[in-house]
Write a protein that holds these residues in place. Structure first.
Motif, mmCIF file in Angstrom:
data_model
loop_
_atom_site.group_PDB
_atom_site.id
_atom_site.type_symbol
_atom_site.label_atom_id
_atom_site.label_comp_id
_atom_site.label_asym_id
_atom_site.label_seq_id
_atom_site.Cartn_x
_atom_site.Cartn_y
_atom_site.Cartn_z
ATOM 1 N N MET A 1 0.933 -1.093 0.044
ATOM 2 C CA MET A 1 0.046 -0.003 -0.032
ATOM 3 C C MET A 1 0.873 1.007 0.079
ATOM 4 O O MET A 1 1.795 1.493 0.929
ATOM 5 N N MET A 2 0.664 2.234 -0.933
ATOM 6 C CA MET A 2 1.447 3.448 -1.105
ATOM 7 C C MET A 2 0.986 4.209 -0.025
ATOM 8 O O MET A 2 -0.297 4.539 0.158
ATOM 9 N N THR A 3 1.879 4.964 0.524
ATOM 10 C CA THR A 3 1.631 5.960 1.601
ATOM 11 C C THR A 3 1.883 7.226 1.143
ATOM 12 O O THR A 3 2.578 7.767 0.287
ATOM 13 N N PHE A 4 1.566 8.415 1.716
ATOM 14 C CA PHE A 4 1.897 9.822 1.347
ATOM 15 C C PHE A 4 3.173 10.008 1.776
ATOM 16 O O PHE A 4 3.573 9.672 2.963
ATOM 17 N N PRO A 5 4.125 10.822 0.970
ATOM 18 C CA PRO A 5 5.191 10.869 1.230
ATOM 19 C C PRO A 5 5.666 11.646 2.802
ATOM 20 O O PRO A 5 4.708 12.343 3.127
ATOM 21 N N ASP A 6 6.680 11.415 3.424
ATOM 22 C CA ASP A 6 6.679 12.065 4.701
ATOM 23 C C ASP A 6 7.265 13.500 4.475
ATOM 24 O O ASP A 6 8.378 14.115 4.737
ATOM 25 N N LEU A 7 6.323 14.295 4.032
ATOM 26 C CA LEU A 7 6.489 15.707 3.943
ATOM 27 C C LEU A 7 5.332 16.574 4.853
ATOM 28 O O LEU A 7 4.203 16.138 5.081
#
Length: 285
Positions: A1-7
């Motif tokens: 599962m792709m997660t949102f970048p750690d930004l």
């Protein structure tokens, strides 16, 4: 599962710094606003409570009769009398005082801003996104800076109500001024009218029916904030609704809620009646 970048971009931190800066820099101004607003609300509320109940009901009847019909006047008077039988007379007067104060401030600010926007396309382009944000931002968010600047109480309610209810009168004032017949304006200019004379004698009278619609919308939106404003300590009918929610008191909640509905009906019909009077006067001219 792709997660949102750690930004992470904490835009809220900048908003917090701005509010803190304003609170520290303009503390004297906010204290002055608090003093004037609280005195105004208390003065209006005390005066309305001092007026005999029958005299107030009679005034409502006469206003309803003049701006609408005889039956409307009787109905509005009956609504006010019914609110009194609920034991909410003083709460109603406090609510009216808050609404009147908020609407007066909205008109004092909104009408000149709307006129300025009508004459300046650049200023209008800057203001429109701001007005969009004021209308679409959840009204609960306004309560946070209100508490920060003014603490709990009716003044915070005025501040939050002001932000929520101001856009309609600004937008409709601009629309009304821009909608004045161009031929009438050209005729006035050909006779040597100054911009101030043209605004005062031609544009404002012609625009008044549409502007009254803005006053109506602003007043109704101010009334819609009554319950939400009670969360920051505002008194009146909204406070009774909030108490009934906490107690799960259906009877109390219904009576306070239907009282707000009665006020909304009366205010809406009377302001529409005033707008109709202006429209008929305009048509007669």
């Amino acid at each position: 599962m792709m997660t949102f970048p750690d930004l992470h971009f904490h835009l809220g931190d900048y908003a917090d710094k701005l509010v803190t800066f304003l609170g520290d820099t303009l503390q004297g101004l906010f204290d002055f606003i608090f003093f004037v607003s609280s005195r105004t609300i208390n003065g209006i509320s005390d005066f309305l409570i001092w007026v005999p109940w029958w005299a107030f009901i009679l005034v409502i009847f006469l206003i309803g009769w003049y701006f609408k019909t005889f039956f409307s006047g009787v109905l509005y008077a009956a609504f006010i009398f019914l609110i009194g039988t609920f034991g909410l007379w003083e709460d109603m007067m406090t609510t009216i005082a808050i609404i009147v104060t908020a609407v007066i401030v909205c008109l004092v600010i909104g009408i000149p801003v709307g006129i300025w926007m009508a004459f300046s396309h650049g200023f209008s382009a800057v203001m429109r996104p701001l007005l969009d944000a004021m209308q679409t931002m959840p009204s609960f968010v306004y309560l946070i800076p209100a508490i920060f600047f003014f603490g709990l109480g009716n003044v915070s309610a005025i501040f939050a109500t002001l932000i929520y209810a101001l856009p309609p009168v600004i937008r409709l004032t601009e629309l009304a001024i821009r909608g004045v017949d161009k031929e009438v304006i050209e005729s006035a200019l050909s006779f040597g009218s100054s911009r101030w004379q043209m605004l005062r004698k031609i544009q404002l009278p012609q625009a008044m029916p549409t502007m009254m619609t803005g006053v109506n919308q602003t007043t109704m939106m101010a009334l819609a904030m009554v319950v939400i404003a009670s969360m920051v300590g505002a008194k009146g009918l909204g406070e009774q609704v909030l108490i009934s929610i906490n107690r799960i008191d259906i009877a109390m909640g219904f009576e306070a809620g239907i009282s707000i509905v009665f006020l909304a009906i009366i205010i809406d019909r009377i302001t529409n009646g005033i707008a109709d009077k202006f429209q008929k006067h305009k048509g007669a001219l």
